[in-house]
Design an enzyme around this catalytic site. Structure first.
Site, PDB file in Angstrom:
ATOM      1  CG  HIS A   1      -2.090  -0.950   1.023  1.00 46.70           C
ATOM      2  ND1 HIS A   1      -2.426  -1.905   1.936  1.00 46.70           N
ATOM      3  CD2 HIS A   1      -2.939  -1.098  -0.010  1.00 46.70           C
ATOM      4  CE1 HIS A   1      -3.452  -2.603   1.473  1.00 46.70           C
ATOM      5  NE2 HIS A   1      -3.786  -2.129   0.306  1.00 46.70           N
TER       6      HIS A   1
ATOM      7  CD  GLU B   1     -12.269  -7.656 -11.139  1.00 48.63           C
ATOM      8  OE1 GLU B   1     -11.240  -7.093 -10.749  1.00 48.63           O
ATOM      9  OE2 GLU B   1     -13.414  -7.236 -10.882  1.00 48.63           O
TER      10      GLU B   1
ATOM     11  CG  ASP C   1      -8.642  -8.343  -8.082  1.00 47.66           C
ATOM     12  OD1 ASP C   1      -7.805  -8.640  -7.207  1.00 47.66           O
ATOM     13  OD2 ASP C   1      -9.616  -7.602  -7.875  1.00 47.66           O
TER      14      ASP C   1
ATOM     15  CB  CYS D   1      -8.828  -0.411 -16.096  1.00 44.97           C
ATOM     16  SG  CYS D   1      -9.721  -1.663 -15.171  1.00 44.97           S
TER      17      CYS D   1
END
Lengths: 103, 541
Positions: B189, B427, B449, B496
């Protein structure tokens, strides 16, 4: 699910409930539990299983250190003016698996 | 610090987490170091500790108020610990007996951290990082006089073993600077935050010298140089300037209408979280919005957002876009994005649980409000709506059915509404392998994903290293398959995920047949330039 509360003597209220939370008693549920306990004047202790030591339910460090796992039985005892309400609320929180909308 | 111009300073290579260049003072953040403070007697130390705990509480409460739900829950635990009398009592007893406040505090926290680290349970071990964060925060507060943003000079190269997102957000990056982590992961993160803030960041540097006065951090080559000589600085500045010129020429390209490659028009759109991201200076050059996330709407403290608040959020983006397309993704909660009152608590494996469209279909009362807001927004611009995590055709159909009902409902109430184009994220590997069965108006490949589910790799786990390979043939096979089907069936296919913003992935994606990319606004110029370079034949066969 086990769920019962009883008066063991004139001062102490006890209850027990099975922990159904998937990951056991981790940070999020532990925080909810101690926050709820602190709303009551009563002294509240909990333990996970009969052989374990009683610990202060208002201490998040102690509750985390208990490392209660899924399906363990949490025993709750409280003494003081609002002990009965405290035990009922604590049993309810665990039995309902620490819902997010707890006030 | 002695600097001898004839001896090169040590250089270390790690992994790039965020590109860019920084030259500045070197600041090593130590976990639990207590030097630099002269303790007073117990009479001073007890109130000093009390003040430091109160200050830490205030800082954490302020962070929790501005953080996402996920971070806020971690911070709640820290706050609760600061309010735990049983835990604090022995610390205060030790201080009253003459132990320095910082030493007593560090000892108590270190004991707790050691206890968590010894747990067989991975979840509890992971919490030890939160305790270390809390330990260091209180120690910083004890050292006193420090601004909320630590005592880190502006423009510094900050070095730490790892850094929690809360610490990153406290540091003032407005005058530059960089982040050098001895551990860490390019997919953590913090790395995502560093890229979003344009802060160069290198991870997995391993063992390095403990002290240095200045440092050079080259995020592009993943090199950290300590106490550099004039020669090292000169070479660094040449690399930085060359990179700056590349960026400037990339930015100059932005003004050109659209990118093209091999005679195909390539659309480059942007990913946004909210209308605020449209303020990025490059956003205006995008061909549209390829992915607007909507989870931010769920982060408020006032419960789930009502129809009106959502409608306003969507309408703001459509007004900005004018005739350009705007693709809005319905709530993608669950997995690593738990939302109290919406997601299902206590799933053993939330990434494989009730998330994305599965959750929306399980909570139709929440989903319907979002679809009503979207149906109202659809009459305001070129709106497309997609569902995340679709695995089976019946999920797409069920979602569309609720959408159609919402439109009819609105129209019967006399409110202007329309059914926009309805598409889906690709995904889940099963969806990519059976893509022919989905009646979608468009497909958007979510490569993050898709890779995670295909390779069985958590992409935020730094120790998986080589296994996290966006160019793995299995992933390219699924992307190519989806693009092929789209071309034959006349259905548009875009991508994306993070891959779209990675210049190194663009040639492979173009070869797979992807003709539309959606990237963060800060990557727009670079990707446009990459495609321009490839179209001129240098680099792609």
């Amino acid at each position: 699910m086990m769920l019962e509360t009883r008066k063991s003597n004139s001062h102490t209220i006890t209850g027990s409930v099975r922990l159904i939370h998937d990951a056991g008693l981790h940070a999020r549920p532990a925080v909810k539990l101690t926050k709820l306990a602190k709303k009551f004047q009563a002294q509240i202790s909990i333990r996970a299983g009969e052989s374990a030591d009683w610990i202060n339910a208002k201490s998040v460090a102690k509750v985390m250190a208990m490392r209660a796992s899924r399906d363990s039985t949490i025993e709750i005892k409280a003494s003081g003016e609002d002990a009965e309400a405290a035990v009922a609320a604590m049993v309810d929180l665990v039995a309902r698996d620490f819902p997010d909308n707890t006030p | 610090m002695n600097l001898r111009a004839d001896i090169a300073g040590p250089a270390y290579r790690g992994k790039t987490a965020s590109g860019g260049f920084a030259h500045g003072p070197f600041v090593r953040l130590e976990g639990g170091a207590t030097d630099g403070r002269s303790p007073g007697g117990p009479h001073d130390e007890v109130p000093a500790l009390r003040d430091a705990l109160a200050k830490a509480s205030r800082q954490i409460a302020a962070l929790a108020a501005s953080a996402g739900i996920e971070a806020a829950q971690i911070l709640e635990f820290q706050l609760e610990l600061l309010d735990d009398e049983d835990f604090l009592e022995p610390v205060f007893t030790a201080v009253a007996d003459g132990t320095a406040a910082d030493a007593a505090w560090a000892m108590a926290l270190d004991a707790q951290i050691a206890d968590y680290n010894s747990a067989p349970d991975e979840y509890l071990r992971a919490r030890s990082a939160d305790l270390a964060d809390l330990r260091d925060r209180v120690i910083r507060a004890l050292r006193g006089g420090e601004a909320e943003g630590l005592s880190i000079p502006r423009g510094a190269i900050v070095c730490a073993d790892d850094l929690p997102p809360s610490r990153f957000l406290e540091i003032d990056w407005s005058s530059g600077g960089g982040l050098a982590l001895l551990q860490g992961s390019p997919t953590s993160h913090v790395a995502i935050l560093a890229r979003a803030h344009g802060v160069p960041m290198v991870v997995q540097l391993g063992v390095i010298a403990e002290r240095a006065a200045t440092a050079l951090l080259d995020g592009d080559s993943a090199v950290l140089e300590l106490d550099p000589t004039a020669g090292q600085v000169g070479r660094f500045e040449r690399r930085r300037d060359r990179n700056g010129r590349d960026r400037a020429s990339a930015a100059a390209l932005l003004h050109r209408p659209t990118a093209a490659w091999g005679g195909h028009k390539i659309n480059i759109l942007i990913n946004i979280q909210s209308a605020k991201d449209l303020e990025h200076p490059h956003a205006q050059y995008a061909d549209g919005v390829g992915l607007m996330r909507t989870e931010f709407l769920l982060d408020g403290h006032a419960g789930l957002p009502d129809e009106e608040a959502q409608y306003r959020a969507y309408d703001a983006v459509l007004r900005w876009a004018g005739a350009r397309p705007v693709t809005i993704r319905t709530f993608d909660a669950g997995g690593d994005k738990p939302i109290p009152g919406f997601t299902i608590d206590g799933e053993a494996n939330p990434f494989l649980g009730v998330r994305g469209i599965r959750l929306c279909l399980a909570r139709p009362e929440v989903f319907r409000v979002q679809l009503r807001a979207l149906a109202r927004a659809a009459v305001r611009g070129n709106l497309k709506v997609m569902f995340p995590m679709v695995t089976m055709p019946q999920e797409l159909d069920a979602g569309r059915r609720i959408f159609v009902e919402a439109v009819a409902e609105l129209q019967s109430e006399g409110i202007a509404a329309a059914l926009p184009e309805v598409g889906m994220m690709v995904e889940v590997p099963a969806a990519a392998l059976t893509i022919e069965g989905f009646e979608a108006s468009f497909f958007s490949i979510g490569s993050n994903d898709l890779m995670q589910y295909l390779m069985a790799c958590d992409r935020t786990n730094g120790s998986l290293g080589e296994l996290i390979d966006p160019l793995h043939p299995a992933l390219l096979e699924l992307i190519g398959r989806t693009a092929d089907y789209g071309r034959h069936a006349g259905i548009s296919v875009s991508l994306c995920g993070e891959m779209a913003g990675n210049p190194g992935c663009i040639p492979a994606l173009l070869s797979c047949g992807v003709r539309e990319f959606s990237v963060s606004p800060s990557a727009l110029a670079r990707i446009k330039q990459t495609i321009d370079t490839l179209s001129r034949g240098d680099g792609c066969g």
